[in-house]
Design a protein around this motif. Structure first.
Motif, short mmCIF file in Angstrom:
data_model
loop_
_atom_site.label_atom_id
_atom_site.label_comp_id
_atom_site.label_asym_id
_atom_site.label_seq_id
_atom_site.Cartn_x
_atom_site.Cartn_y
_atom_site.Cartn_z
N GLU A 1 26.86 12.13 40.30
CA GLU A 1 26.45 11.81 38.92
C GLU A 1 27.31 12.53 37.90
OE1 GLU A 1 22.22 12.48 38.74
OE2 GLU A 1 21.85 10.95 40.27
N ASP A 2 27.69 13.78 38.20
CA ASP A 2 28.58 14.53 37.30
C ASP A 2 29.94 13.85 37.21
OD1 ASP A 2 26.61 16.41 36.84
OD2 ASP A 2 27.46 17.91 38.21
N ILE A 3 30.45 13.40 38.35
CA ILE A 3 31.74 12.71 38.37
C ILE A 3 31.67 11.43 37.54
CG2 ILE A 3 33.36 11.42 39.84
CD1 ILE A 3 32.68 13.52 42.06
N LEU A 4 30.63 10.63 37.76
CA LEU A 4 30.49 9.38 37.00
C LEU A 4 30.40 9.66 35.50
CD1 LEU A 4 28.06 7.01 38.94
CD2 LEU A 4 30.51 6.75 38.56
N SER A 5 29.65 10.66 35.14
CA SER A 5 29.51 11.00 33.72
C SER A 5 30.86 11.39 33.12
CB SER A 5 28.51 12.14 33.58
OG SER A 5 28.41 12.53 32.23
N ARG A 6 31.59 12.25 33.83
CA ARG A 6 32.90 12.70 33.33
C ARG A 6 33.87 11.53 33.21
NH1 ARG A 6 37.55 13.93 35.95
NH2 ARG A 6 36.55 13.94 37.99
N LEU A 7 33.93 10.70 34.26
CA LEU A 7 34.91 9.62 34.26
C LEU A 7 34.56 8.52 33.26
CD1 LEU A 7 35.67 9.38 38.07
CD2 LEU A 7 37.10 10.37 36.28
N SER B 1 33.00 8.97 30.46
CA SER B 1 33.34 9.54 29.14
C SER B 1 34.84 9.47 28.90
CB SER B 1 32.87 10.98 29.04
OG SER B 1 31.48 11.06 29.04
N GLU B 2 35.61 9.87 29.91
CA GLU B 2 37.08 9.83 29.77
C GLU B 2 37.58 8.40 29.62
OE1 GLU B 2 39.12 12.02 32.83
OE2 GLU B 2 37.88 13.79 32.49
N SER B 3 36.89 7.46 30.25
CA SER B 3 37.34 6.06 30.18
C SER B 3 37.30 5.56 28.74
CB SER B 3 36.51 5.17 31.10
OG SER B 3 35.18 5.04 30.62
N VAL B 4 36.26 5.95 28.00
CA VAL B 4 36.15 5.53 26.60
C VAL B 4 37.33 6.07 25.81
CG1 VAL B 4 34.76 5.74 24.50
CG2 VAL B 4 33.64 5.33 26.70
N GLU B 5 37.68 7.34 26.05
CA GLU B 5 38.81 7.95 25.35
C GLU B 5 40.12 7.24 25.66
OE1 GLU B 5 38.78 12.07 26.49
OE2 GLU B 5 36.71 12.33 25.81
N LYS B 6 40.19 6.64 26.84
CA LYS B 6 41.42 5.95 27.26
C LYS B 6 41.38 4.45 26.97
CE LYS B 6 42.33 9.31 30.91
NZ LYS B 6 43.51 9.93 30.38
N GLY B 7 40.33 4.00 26.30
CA GLY B 7 40.23 2.60 25.92
C GLY B 7 39.83 1.68 27.07
N LEU B 8 39.16 2.25 28.08
CA LEU B 8 38.71 1.45 29.22
C LEU B 8 37.21 1.21 29.12
CD1 LEU B 8 40.62 3.35 32.04
CD2 LEU B 8 41.18 1.10 31.11
N ASP B 9 36.77 0.13 29.72
CA ASP B 9 35.36 -0.20 29.76
C ASP B 9 34.66 0.76 30.72
OD1 ASP B 9 32.84 -1.26 30.32
OD2 ASP B 9 33.56 -3.33 30.43
N GLU C 1 31.76 0.73 32.03
CA GLU C 1 31.03 0.03 33.10
C GLU C 1 31.98 -0.35 34.23
OE1 GLU C 1 27.90 -1.14 35.24
OE2 GLU C 1 27.77 -0.13 33.31
N MET C 2 33.18 -0.78 33.88
CA MET C 2 34.19 -1.10 34.89
C MET C 2 34.53 0.15 35.71
SD MET C 2 38.21 -2.19 34.45
CE MET C 2 38.59 -0.59 33.75
N VAL C 3 34.75 1.26 35.02
CA VAL C 3 35.09 2.52 35.69
C VAL C 3 33.94 2.94 36.60
CG1 VAL C 3 35.56 4.97 35.31
CG2 VAL C 3 36.73 3.24 33.94
N LYS C 4 32.72 2.82 36.12
CA LYS C 4 31.55 3.17 36.92
C LYS C 4 31.50 2.32 38.19
CE LYS C 4 26.56 3.56 36.68
NZ LYS C 4 25.58 2.52 36.76
N GLU C 5 31.71 1.03 38.06
CA GLU C 5 31.68 0.14 39.22
C GLU C 5 32.77 0.49 40.23
OE1 GLU C 5 31.46 -4.06 38.34
OE2 GLU C 5 30.07 -3.69 36.69
N ILE C 6 33.96 0.77 39.74
CA ILE C 6 35.07 1.13 40.63
C ILE C 6 34.73 2.41 41.40
CG2 ILE C 6 37.46 1.99 40.69
CD1 ILE C 6 37.99 0.01 38.33
N TRP C 7 34.20 3.42 40.69
CA TRP C 7 33.90 4.68 41.37
C TRP C 7 32.70 4.56 42.30
CZ3 TRP C 7 38.04 5.49 38.65
CH2 TRP C 7 38.88 6.52 39.09
#
Length: 87
Positions: A50-56, A58-66, A68-74
């Protein structure tokens, strides 16, 4: 080469890089499995995931990524990481 071919070639190179990184990650997962086994630690560490998902996400938004997509990939990566650790 035209611009489209150049872009596709670069995407192909990035895809190769992603595959290599996944391979390295799963090599580490195998080492994690060994350490967990030696120390009697269970496979699933839900708080860590859960910590990893939260961090990633959050970082995805900063990088202009969706996020939800990042969450699904992880979630898929985590699913297969657990399979490796349970094998």
């Amino acid at each position: 080469m035209n611009e489209l071919e150049d872009l596709r070639e670069y995407i192909d190179e990035l895809d190769d890089d992603l595959l290599e990184l996944l391979s390295q990650r799963f090599d580490l997962v195998k080492r994690v499995k060994a350490v967990k086994t030696e120390n009697g630690i269970g496979t699933l560490q839900q708080d860590r995931f859960e910590d990893i998902l939260s961090r990633l996400t959050s970082e995805s938004v900063e990088k202009g990524l969706d996020p939800e997509m990042v969450k699904e990939i992880w979630e898929v990566i985590h699913k297969y990481s657990l399979k490796v650790q349970e094998s």
